[in-house]
Design a protein around this motif. Sequence first.
Motif, PDB file in Angstrom:
ATOM      1  N   SER A 129       3.952   4.490  -1.396  1.00 18.86           N
ATOM      2  CA  SER A 129       4.699   3.336  -0.899  1.00 18.86           C
ATOM      3  C   SER A 129       6.184   3.654  -0.837  1.00 18.86           C
ATOM      4  O   SER A 129       6.692   4.467  -1.605  1.00 18.86           O
ATOM      5  CB  SER A 129       4.469   2.117  -1.805  1.00 18.86           C
ATOM      6  N   VAL A 130       6.865   2.991   0.099  1.00 17.62           N
ATOM      7  CA  VAL A 130       8.310   3.132   0.260  1.00 17.62           C
ATOM      8  C   VAL A 130       8.906   1.730   0.342  1.00 17.62           C
ATOM      9  O   VAL A 130       8.476   0.921   1.169  1.00 17.62           O
ATOM     10  CB  VAL A 130       8.678   3.922   1.532  1.00 17.62           C
ATOM     11  N   GLY A 131       9.868   1.448  -0.518  1.00 13.34           N
ATOM     12  CA  GLY A 131      10.538   0.152  -0.497  1.00 13.34           C
ATOM     13  C   GLY A 131      11.933   0.283   0.083  1.00 13.34           C
ATOM     14  O   GLY A 131      12.723   1.113  -0.367  1.00 13.34           O
ATOM     15  N   VAL A 132      12.232  -0.529   1.094  1.00 11.91           N
ATOM     16  CA  VAL A 132      13.541  -0.505   1.741  1.00 11.91           C
ATOM     17  C   VAL A 132      14.128  -1.912   1.701  1.00 11.91           C
ATOM     18  O   VAL A 132      13.494  -2.866   2.154  1.00 11.91           O
ATOM     19  CB  VAL A 132      13.451  -0.027   3.206  1.00 11.91           C
ATOM     20  N   GLN A 159       2.641   2.997   2.802  1.00  7.92           N
ATOM     21  CA  GLN A 159       2.893   1.557   2.939  1.00  7.92           C
ATOM     22  C   GLN A 159       4.391   1.312   2.799  1.00  7.92           C
ATOM     23  O   GLN A 159       4.996   1.677   1.792  1.00  7.92           O
ATOM     24  CB  GLN A 159       2.142   0.769   1.869  1.00  7.92           C
ATOM     25  N   VAL A 160       4.990   0.691   3.807  1.00  7.68           N
ATOM     26  CA  VAL A 160       6.427   0.413   3.805  1.00  7.68           C
ATOM     27  C   VAL A 160       6.651  -1.065   3.505  1.00  7.68           C
ATOM     28  O   VAL A 160       6.006  -1.930   4.108  1.00  7.68           O
ATOM     29  CB  VAL A 160       7.073   0.780   5.156  1.00  7.68           C
ATOM     30  N   SER A 161       7.541  -1.346   2.562  1.00  7.53           N
ATOM     31  CA  SER A 161       7.899  -2.722   2.217  1.00  7.53           C
ATOM     32  C   SER A 161       9.365  -2.949   2.559  1.00  7.53           C
ATOM     33  O   SER A 161      10.228  -2.175   2.131  1.00  7.53           O
ATOM     34  CB  SER A 161       7.680  -2.984   0.721  1.00  7.53           C
ATOM     35  N   GLY A 177      14.573  -0.778  -9.518  1.00  3.09           N
ATOM     36  CA  GLY A 177      13.521   0.096  -9.025  1.00  3.09           C
ATOM     37  C   GLY A 177      12.527  -0.575  -8.104  1.00  3.09           C
ATOM     38  O   GLY A 177      11.452  -0.033  -7.846  1.00  3.09           O
ATOM     39  N   ILE A 178      12.860  -1.761  -7.579  1.00  2.00           N
ATOM     40  CA  ILE A 178      11.951  -2.459  -6.671  1.00  2.00           C
ATOM     41  C   ILE A 178      11.970  -1.806  -5.295  1.00  2.00           C
ATOM     42  O   ILE A 178      10.956  -1.740  -4.611  1.00  2.00           O
ATOM     43  CB  ILE A 178      12.349  -3.947  -6.566  1.00  2.00           C
ATOM     44  N   ALA A 179      13.136  -1.333  -4.878  1.00  2.00           N
ATOM     45  CA  ALA A 179      13.285  -0.645  -3.595  1.00  2.00           C
ATOM     46  C   ALA A 179      13.752   0.782  -3.845  1.00  2.00           C
ATOM     47  O   ALA A 179      14.471   1.053  -4.810  1.00  2.00           O
ATOM     48  CB  ALA A 179      14.284  -1.377  -2.700  1.00  2.00           C
TER      49      ALA A 179
END
Length: 343
Positions: A129-132, A159-161, A177-179
Amino acid sequence: MKTPRVYAKQIPEEDQAASGGGRLGVGRSGVIDEFNGDFLQWLRGFYYVARTGSISRAAAKMNRSQSSVSYSLQCLERQLNVMLFRRRNNILEITPEGVQLLDWAVSAFELLEDLKDTLSCASGELSGSVGVAGSMTILKQERVSNLIMEFMELHPRVQVSLRVGPPREALESIEYGIADFALLALARRPEKFLAVRLGTAPFILVTPKRHGFDLDRMPTREQLRRLPFVTYMGDDGAEIHTPFLAEEKLDGLTGRTVLKVNQYDLVLEYIARGAGCAIMDMLSLKMLPAYAKKTSFHPLGHFLDDLEYFMVSRRHRSLSPAASALARQVRALFVRQEEESRS
């Protein structure tokens, strides 16, 4: 970091805490000290309490009881032999040691997550996953959204968020650390984070397409002070001419406010209808091309420095292979845009 205040309705008795103690670490013999097998769960509970500022909210996020989360905090303190919160009439205040542990905990969980992502990518296919996080003015750009869509199609196991919000919320998501990284328009470079400059956008005065205002191509202070303004309204109802500049920077550059709204597109909607003018950055205007055709603009570079936008991440953090790949493509996109704007 903002010190969270934690309200605990129930704190277990001392005899409920885990026995044993001592500090964790690698001894001189090179052997890692033994610690309780529940340590990561205790650390996870501590993380959510510090992040949410509430034991009850932390318990809800973890799907656990408040008493078990409180018990985890005491177990963690006993294991580490440090005080993480000061207890005052059932109110917990995080200590300097707690702040230090929080930063370490975020890094530790990021490392574990990156380890899983790296091992899962051993075959050469990106996954995880990748968070932006970021400003709407950047994430809604057609080129940026197209790049993200192409990345997802090329790497179906990733999966991109996307988390859209004001700079303060985006920086908090990085801190906790959420994104993985954030794309932000900022008045100045954030000191606590690693920030890579992506480009700039000039500030402009936006006016109706047709108007009777007395304005030079580059307006004077006197002309600006005579104008009616449509302003942005913050969450607390405060008047904000632009969320990317401190109000004192605009001292002497604005006239009376005739309308306050809480969305950028509404600001432009009422300007297009002739309600007044607004100060914003060129990137925000380009984000809504339909309004760009219904309005005019005047440069304000003789009064205001350009707005800068950055890719922001935590210092001393290695991104996962998937996050690194997307970050590289985003940086390359903005480099191309900067080169095109100069040509």
